[in-house]
Design a protein around this motif. Structure first.
Motif, PDB file in Angstrom:
ATOM      1  N   ILE A  70       1.671  -1.937   1.400  1.00 32.64           N
ATOM      2  CA  ILE A  70       1.804  -2.527   0.042  1.00 32.64           C
ATOM      3  C   ILE A  70       0.925  -1.665  -0.958  1.00 32.64           C
ATOM      4  O   ILE A  70       1.607  -1.180  -1.920  1.00 32.64           O
ATOM      5  N   LEU A  83       6.827  -1.757 -10.582  1.00 29.55           N
ATOM      6  CA  LEU A  83       6.475  -3.061  -9.634  1.00 29.55           C
ATOM      7  C   LEU A  83       6.857  -4.392 -10.216  1.00 29.55           C
ATOM      8  O   LEU A  83       7.464  -5.117  -9.659  1.00 29.55           O
ATOM      9  N   VAL A 163      -1.639  -5.194  -3.878  1.00 30.10           N
ATOM     10  CA  VAL A 163      -1.174  -4.703  -5.312  1.00 30.10           C
ATOM     11  C   VAL A 163      -2.107  -4.107  -6.299  1.00 30.10           C
ATOM     12  O   VAL A 163      -2.026  -3.170  -6.886  1.00 30.10           O
ATOM     13  N   THR A 299       6.997  -3.782  -0.680  1.00 31.90           N
ATOM     14  CA  THR A 299       6.751  -4.803  -1.543  1.00 31.90           C
ATOM     15  C   THR A 299       7.720  -6.135  -1.121  1.00 31.90           C
ATOM     16  O   THR A 299       7.376  -7.058  -1.072  1.00 31.90           O
TER      17      THR A 299
END
Length: 428
Positions: A70, A83, A163, A299
């Motif tokens: 990720i 994103l 993230v 993701t």
């Protein structure tokens, strides 16, 4: 005089093994394990250690793989706004597939009526733990200690921290490039480890299936034959019809290459009964067989292993109507709608582990007035058979993740269509 052609050299067992596609080896192991377990009976439990080691090998990879893949995917996006766009589309798609799975579960249970005539005379009630509230799940996304989250495999918290790290790499610009290179190298290493572990999959699957068949046996389905039929039919509809339609009409791609490409992940999901355990394999087949690029796989798939619980949602909906039919409860249209909404929400927060759906059943049954004592009776009735049913309903969990990843990859232009259409028959 012509030369007599020499016979083709025979392959060594090792060469034959590695030249055979992995899904064929896993499928053969699954069938052989079922046969051995059936004839060996309780003695098959001596193989449990092999299956346990295989599951531990896969689960060992999940937390570090989720983190590096990720963080790498976010860093490679180059723009945090992308994103956000991917995230909104992904969550929206998972909500849709889970809701449709609930509808499929309610329709199948209404048609087959598995709860009519259920006999609870010899059932020992089994209490289940209190599921986390939506607020607790939401707060838990932000880890107090990222290292602790990695150690305990808290997937949502790992995703959040990864993230943040990926976004930090983007914002840091030139100074963040060494970290980006390190993360990319870490991803490559972890994917190689997945490949190593997957070579042990046939042995692990053989042991897992042999133990399940040896300890349960096909005759155990007699008491829950109608419910088992519901789960099989519902899983087939959700996998082939709903997820097939997502690939065909939302990703605008042919369906056959999709199912050919993901069979490894489906078989591992079936044998381990865990969406989380199948995640490393799902990432590998998505990139190698479907041509989906890392910014999407990194993701969509880890998020799906946490909230993309189609099979779980379908099963909880079925168990709810099973309880309603067994206890003679009458429902109106508003209560059906309440079941659909409650199941969709709580299923997206269930732990991706074997029998995780039983922990949220109390929340759904409570919403229509079925109390803890009756819920404990239902769980006690289902528990002896739940492992086999869990294996079946894990398959739509896995296919949902890959179907959503395919659709999002197509929308984001992060999929190699030539790889998708042409590489599925190559040996793994």
């Amino acid at each position: 005089m012509t030369d007599t052609p020499s016979a083709a050299p025979r392959k060594s067992p090792t060469a034959w093994w590695f030249s055979t596609p992995l899904y064929q080896r896993i499928l053969a192991a699954l069938i052989l394990g079922a046969v051995v377990g059936y004839f060996w009976g309780g003695g098959a439990t001596s193989l449990k250690i092999v299956g346990d080691i295989f599951v531990r090998l896969i689960r060992m990879l999940v937390a570090p793989l989720v983190f590096v893949i990720i963080a790498t995917g976010v860093a490679e996006l180059g723009d945090p706004k992308r994103l956000g766009g991917i995230g909104v589309k992904t969550i929206g798609m998972y909500f849709l597939t889970v809701f449709l799975a609930v509808v499929v579960g309610l329709i199948c249970a209404s048609l087959f009526q598995p709860g009519l005539g259920a006999d609870f005379a010899n059932v020992a009630p089994q209490a289940v733990g209190t599921p986390k509230s939506p607020a607790e799940i939401f707060i838990g996304i932000v880890p107090l200690n990222p290292i602790k989250a990695l150690a305990e495999g808290e997937t949502l918290a790992i995703i959040f921290f990864a993230v943040m790290v990926g976004a930090g790499v983007i914002v840091a610009g030139e100074a963040g490039k060494p970290v980006a290179v390190l993360l990319k190298s870490g991803t490559e290493v972890m994917l190689k480890l997945v490949g190593f572990v997957m070579e042990t999959a046939p042995f692990g699957v053989f042991a897992l299936i042999a133990v399940v068949m040896g300890t349960n046996g096909p005759e155990t389905f007699i008491n829950v034959a109608q419910l088992a039929l519901c789960v099989v039919v519902g899983s087939a509809i959700q996998t082939l019809v709903v997820h097939g339609a997502i690939v065909r009409f939302l990703a605008w791609l042919p369906v056959v290459p999709f199912f050919k490409g993901i069979i490894d992940a489906m078989l591992v999901g079936f044998s381990t009964a865990s969406s989380s355990a199948s995640l490393p394999v799902a990432i590998r087949v998505a990139e190698d067989n479907l041509g989906i690029k890392p910014p999407v796989t990194s993701t969509v798939l880890p998020l799906g292993a946490t909230i993309g619980m189609d099979g779980t949602a379908m099963y909880v909906a079925m168990l709810t109507l099973f309880a309603v039919q067994a206890f003679g409860v009458q429902l109106d249209l508003a209560q059906y709608a309440l079941i659909a909404l409650t199941t969709t929400i709580v299923a997206m927060g269930v732990a991706p582990v074997p029998s995780g759906s039983l922990f949220i059943l109390a929340a759904v049954l409570g919403s229509i007035g079925i109390g803890p004592e009756q819920t404990a009776l239902i769980v006690g009735f289902i528990l002896p058979f739940d492992r086999v049913l869990d294996m079946i309903r894990t398959v739509p969990n896995v296919t949902a993740d890959l179907a959503v990843a395919t659709a999002v990859g197509r929308w984001e232009k992060e999929i190699d269509v030539e790889v998708y259409k042409g590489k599925q028959n190559a040996p793994h």
